[in-house]
Design an enzyme around this catalytic site. Sequence first.
Site, short mmCIF file in Angstrom:
data_model
loop_
_atom_site.label_atom_id
_atom_site.label_comp_id
_atom_site.label_asym_id
_atom_site.label_seq_id
_atom_site.Cartn_x
_atom_site.Cartn_y
_atom_site.Cartn_z
N LYS A 5 0.90 -1.23 0.05
CA LYS A 5 -0.04 0.12 0.04
C LYS A 5 0.99 1.29 0.09
O LYS A 5 1.59 1.55 0.98
CB LYS A 5 -0.97 0.18 1.30
CG LYS A 5 -1.81 1.22 1.16
CD LYS A 5 -3.29 0.84 1.61
CE LYS A 5 -4.26 1.78 1.39
NZ LYS A 5 -3.78 3.32 1.54
N ARG A 25 -8.55 10.98 -7.37
CA ARG A 25 -9.86 10.28 -7.04
C ARG A 25 -10.85 11.30 -6.48
O ARG A 25 -12.01 11.05 -6.74
CB ARG A 25 -9.14 9.22 -5.52
CG ARG A 25 -10.41 8.56 -5.08
CD ARG A 25 -9.81 7.57 -4.00
NE ARG A 25 -11.01 6.93 -3.35
CZ ARG A 25 -11.79 7.18 -2.76
NH1 ARG A 25 -11.83 8.68 -2.28
NH2 ARG A 25 -12.90 6.70 -2.54
N1 5U1 Z 1 -1.61 -1.79 -3.96
C1 5U1 Z 1 -2.90 -1.19 -3.73
N2 5U1 Z 1 -3.16 -0.16 -3.02
N3 5U1 Z 1 -4.39 0.10 -3.20
C2 5U1 Z 1 -5.25 1.11 -3.04
N4 5U1 Z 1 -4.02 -1.75 -4.22
C3 5U1 Z 1 -5.25 -1.05 -4.13
N5 5U1 Z 1 -6.32 -0.98 -4.28
C4 5U1 Z 1 -7.18 0.07 -3.93
C5 5U1 Z 1 -6.66 1.06 -2.96
C6 5U1 Z 1 -7.71 2.08 -2.63
O1 5U1 Z 1 -8.53 0.04 -4.03
C7 5U1 Z 1 -9.07 -1.00 -4.88
C8 5U1 Z 1 -9.28 -2.30 -3.78
C9 5U1 Z 1 -10.37 -0.74 -5.11
#
Ligand code: 5U1
Length: 684
Positions: A121, A142
């Site tokens: 993340k 976003r």
């Molecule tokens: N690596 C990763 N970061 N991240 C942030 N995947 C990921 N997926 C996200 C977000 C906000 O959202 C999806 C699960 C929709």
Amino acid sequence: MQPDFLARAAALRREIERHNHAYYVLDQPTIPDAEYDRLFRELQTLEAEHPELDTLDSPTRRVGGTPLDGFAQVRHAVPMLSIRTETDTEASGAQSFDARVRKELGRDESDPPVEYAAELKFDGLAINLRYERGLLVQASTRGDGETGEDVTQNIRTLHTIPLRLKTGSPPAVLEVRGEAYMRRDDFERYNAKQREAGQPTLVNPRNGAAGSIRQLDPRLAAQRPLSFFAYGLGEVQGWPLPPTHSATLDALLTLGVPVCAERITGLGAAALVAFHADIAARRDQLPFDIDGVVYKVNRLDLQHELGFVTREPRWAVAHKYPAQEQLTTVLGIDVQVGRTGALTPVARLTPVFVGGVTVTNATLHNQDEIDRKDVRVGDTVIVRRAGDVIPEVVATVIERRPQPEPPRFNILQSHPVCPVCGSHVVRLEGEAAVRCTGGLYCPAQRKQALLHFAGRRAMDIDGLGDKLVDQLVERGLVRTPADVYDLSLDTLAGLERMAAKSAANLLAAIEASKAATLARFIFALGIRHVGEATAKDLARHFGTLDALIAATDVDLLQVRDVGPIVAQSIVQFFAEPHNIEVVGRLRDAGIRWTETSGAQRSAGSLAGKTLVLTGTLPTLTRDAAKVKIEAAGGKVTGSVSKKTDYVVAGEEAGSKLAKARELGVAILDEAGLLSLLVSNTNNG
Ligand code: 5U1
């Protein structure tokens, strides 16, 4: 037939993108900056002359256009969801996610485990990249998930984001979602540059990324180094979706979109627990900040089946790590003396758990930073500890300042002399740091100064390394480099990990170092701003150590490449009585060199000449050529300028040779150089 300018523009774009990839993605530049600039300017000129050439995927679009009044709103074709975030312990977080997923999918104990994808993340700003027929047409933030801001101009300045997808059959629409972030090294470099220029610094890489992307002037945004990793998709038309999330990321990679390699797929909660632990152990070594890991159900059909609750998918969860920034209070401000004598202000803090460790001290860098952040004793501050970087105070919470207000902190006022050795403390013009002038005498600088003194290019004392210097200084056996020459065999043999044979070898190396050159000796003293090349210039110019010690600012400014800062530093060094005493003891210990008179110094055939070596010479190595040139009174530098007298070019000479031709500098081959050197021998 295609007009020439069209073919030329296409070739330039291909070549520039190839160099961009080598430089920004592979970190292996393929051509000198000047050559890259030439290609770039040629393309800019062509595009200005032929507006029909100005396409969205031209690399010239990456430098940023005119400033905007504000960002246009973008309605997302597919909402940008957020992710459920948890901060439980490593095992319970993954296990409860797995349990929820299995329950929703109606799987019980006897069913096989669910396959998951796990990734990082990133701590940056979520971005949607919209490609139409392979071309990047829009980038947006976003926002509230439904509507974001159009940041296309700024996103185009990120060199790792492809302006055109790498495919012969591009999808009608492909939206790539991911995070724009700032690498830690880019953040540190950017802040160091800003600090030097007395400009505001970025609070942390996340603010650096968000601030750059929401910067209305794209040219300013382009100066802030950002990167991007994709982690998902938005709207897709005309692109067959792979069956899994991991295969989707693999496919994005083949299209030239950056995807982080730190990701796995695995079965059941155990794989997620292991990934969480592995990344936690390596979090500090990653080149960028993360705030956790993300677990996703890997199969897209199962993701579809699981669906969403409010704006969060049931098929994904973020598992956070401890925060890398925390609030705490400043108990006091101490000053530490670093290896170059810089007095670094350090905040003593109420202990706080941040970035996985308890932090009790954080650097305040220098007086300018204290002033800018207005940090005072008693203040509540934000402390950041990320990676291996030492903890720092990033901001003061002014609203929480105690009343009546504590006074401002000033290093020079609180420390007029060095807290370690009592030497004078100065702030040189144009420098951010306040420095102790104690040099070799100051114990805080001693270890580093000793290592420098004994270094290969200085006194070359083989065997006097880190561990030994630590022992010698900590046991009080060596206070200044002069003490090295008083060490006995018995003393050395009594040190840890020092056999009698090693002690004898070290003693022999110390003895051998006494046969020095004036240039090496001057360099070994570790005078600030006096590197190897300046030490050689000083030795050549003054000929004797006494002449150098007696030199004034005005005398020193006569030396090639010595400016006011270097001159001031040399005068200050020899004005400190402790340094003069150490130099005297070193001479008494028997260190010797040949001193030259003014007449001898100007006798070399290359006296006063500056040469640049480039390419491979037929017989001489670069070092050998350098030694010969210097023996003839010449100086070797690394880059060609109008001040260069000769460029000595061998095989495969590149841009330096071209520059010499451009500037009309005389070019020699090895034979030409040798003939100049021969005339030196004859003359001398
Ligand atoms: N690596 C990763 N970061 N991240 C942030 N995947 C990921 N997926 C996200 C977000 C906000 O959202 C999806 C699960 C929709």
